[in-house]
Design an enzyme around this catalytic site. Structure first.
Site, PDB file in Angstrom:
ATOM      1  N   HIS A   1      30.548   4.471  17.277  1.00 17.53           N
ATOM      2  CA  HIS A   1      31.909   3.913  17.323  1.00 17.53           C
ATOM      3  C   HIS A   1      32.906   4.850  18.011  1.00 17.53           C
ATOM      4  CE1 HIS A   1      32.525   6.174  13.437  1.00 17.53           C
ATOM      5  NE2 HIS A   1      33.717   6.348  13.964  1.00 17.53           N
TER       6      HIS A   1
ATOM      7  N   ASP B   1      24.907   3.644  14.029  1.00 15.88           N
ATOM      8  CA  ASP B   1      26.162   4.318  14.372  1.00 15.88           C
ATOM      9  C   ASP B   1      25.891   5.702  14.954  1.00 15.88           C
ATOM     10  OD1 ASP B   1      28.859   4.519  14.790  1.00 15.88           O
ATOM     11  OD2 ASP B   1      29.321   5.178  12.747  1.00 15.88           O
TER      12      ASP B   1
ATOM     13  N   SER C   1      34.897  11.743  13.041  1.00 22.85           N
ATOM     14  CA  SER C   1      33.691  10.955  13.288  1.00 22.85           C
ATOM     15  C   SER C   1      32.822  11.578  14.373  1.00 22.85           C
ATOM     16  CB  SER C   1      34.069   9.537  13.704  1.00 22.85           C
ATOM     17  OG  SER C   1      34.713   8.873  12.643  1.00 22.85           O
TER      18      SER C   1
END
Length: 489
Positions: A217, A250, A332
């Site tokens: 992402h 992910d 992230s």
């Protein structure tokens, strides 16, 4: 006390020399003068030093008498010289020396004068000694002289080089930071205000060839025609491209363009051996603040997490490591390290108090962060580097993701009206049917569809697992050999 005479007082010289009386007839002028002229007041030596008697200067012709001096009365025809000036320039008078013609000081006067000089010399020596002692003390303090005892601990007594022991947060961060990058992703199209959409995330060096491991992402917006860059902690920036990405896991792998030599990959740990309570260190760029280090512990393991990138509507599933280290948007893709500095996970999701769900909203950290276990991420990274696409293990059945059942229920039908249990698939071969509720996976409790998928994806295609399920109120077990699915179709 005079500053010129080392503590001896200086009596004033007479303003006018005494006038000698006339010499008697037949007496030489010099002899008469010696007998009749009264002695001049004693004048101490201006140049005398402690313990030293001044010596008279060599004789020389007397200077003419000053004009203001009175003329001496003398016998007719006699050559009587005028008296000398009180402080002649020769003989040291002009420089504070003894008065011309002054008598030799008496012995007691010499003793007093020497005593005064000695006292002055002793005082001067004491002052000099004090100055030397102070200088030595200052030098010793500056050089941390171990030979000087002191009851005061000063800053100079601290270690010259502050060395941090291996295993401390500072030491681990110092070693890991050069291998962590801040990723900037920009989409190829224009946004609402005409600017490219994108965001900031984190990644870390996976190998010496310049591969960077991060979250899908983080780079999804730039994967199709956008631009990517990776900036190291020293400020050096490199363009990058997507090698492969796995939306379901992910996970994404980038490759630096014109990768520099000497890259240092982060060491990978073993996430299966992590225990609740283990120390953790997270590195990333929360809200764009690059090279941020936070700490915490592993607060839970095997936490089923479903998170999305906020745009595609597709979710990612993981059996996550939960940590209370501060993780925020921008962290992230960054590494979650153990106390040795080895990567045990990839920071991926946070619990958001604002939305009540899991994802990458702009809410701040509330102490619930989730990381993809590195054992799983490593497997995915190898797949992406090798083929550019992910490979997912599957059981060959569609599971209800609503979570209404106390377990993972096999749906009545699949996507687009297809069969819920794929013919000749792993589940069908094991005897599972639509409506069965799976309650355990290899002995671990399964409480929902996302939990089942999270557990399945910790394995590889071909692995054999044991499923416990309920059918018509009865508990049954089945052994299933996992199949595979390639790509994010």
């Amino acid at each position: 006390m005079s500053t010129e005479n080392e503590g001896t007082a200086v009596p004033a010289a007479p303003s006018v020399p005494p006038v000698p009386v006339a010499a008697p007839d037949g007496t030489p002028a010099s002899e008469h003068a010696a007998r009749t002229t009264p002695p001049a007041p004693a004048e101490p030596a201006a140049t005398a030093t402690a313990g030293h008697t001044p010596q008279p200067e060599p004789a020389s012709p007397p200077a003419p008498a000053p004009a203001a001096a009175p003329t001496a009365t003398h016998h007719a025809g006699a050559e009587w010289p005028p008296p000398p000036p009180a402080l002649p320039s020769y003989g040291g008078g002009g420089n504070g020396g003894p008065v011309w013609g002054s008598p030799v000081p008496a012995a007691d006067a010499l003793r007093r004068r020497r005593s005064g000089g000695m006292v002055a010399a002793v005082l001067a020596a004491a002052l000099v000694a004090g100055g030397v002692g102070g200088g030595i003390g200052y030098w010793a303090a500056e050089h941390n002289d171990d030979g000087i005892d002191s009851t005061t601990v000063s800053a100079v007594q601290a270690p010259r080089d502050l060395r941090r022991e291996a295993g401390t947060v500072a030491a681990v961060a110092n070693q890991a930071l050069p291998s962590v990058v801040t990723i900037e992703a920009k989409s190829g199209g224009a946004g609402v205000e005409g600017e490219s959409e994108g965001g900031t995330g984190t990644g870390f060096v996976y190998d010496r060839q310049g591969h960077i491991l991060t979250n899908n992402h983080v780079v999804a917006s730039a994967a199709e025609g956008g631009t990517l860059s990776a900036t190291f902690s020293d400020g050096k920036k490199y363009d990058a491209e997507v090698i492969g990405r796995a939306q379901g896991y992910d996970v994404a792998v980038l490759k630096l363009k014109n990768a520099p030599s000497g890259l240092t990959p982060l060491a990978l740990g073993n996430s299966d051996r992590v225990a609740v309570g283990d120390s953790t260190i997270a590195i990333g760029a929360p809200f764009g603040l690059s090279n941020t280090v936070t700490t915490g512990i592993i607060s839970a393991k095997n936490r089923p997490v479903a998170s999305g990138d906020g745009s595609s509507g597709r979710n990612s599933y993981m059996s996550a490591l939960q940590t209370d280290a501060s993780i925020n948007p921008g962290n992230s893709g960054g590494p979650l390290l153990d106390s040795r500095g080895a990567v045990i996970g990839i920071n991926s999701a946070i619990q958001s108090a604002g939305s009540g769900g899991l994802g990458q909203s702009q809410a701040g950290s509330i102490g619930l962060g989730f990381a993809i276990p590195i054992n799983q991420a490593k497997t995915v990274a190898q797949q992406l580097i090798r083929s550019g696409q992910p490979v997912y293990p599957v059981i060959g059945a569609t599971v209800d993701m609503t979570g209404e059942e106390a377990g993972a229920k096999i749906a009545g039908q699949g996507a687009g009206g297809t069969a819920a249990v794929s013919p000749n698939g792993p589940a069908a071969k094991a005897g599972l049917k639509a409506g069965d509720v799976i309650t355990k996976f290899d002995g671990k409790t399964v409480d929902s569809g996302p939990t089942l998928i999270s557990e399945i994806w910790t394995h590889k295609p071909g692995d054999k697992v044991t499923l416990t399920y309920e059918r018509d109120g009865k508990e049954r077990t089945a052994e299933v050999t996992l199949g595979e699915r390639k790509g994010d179709s």
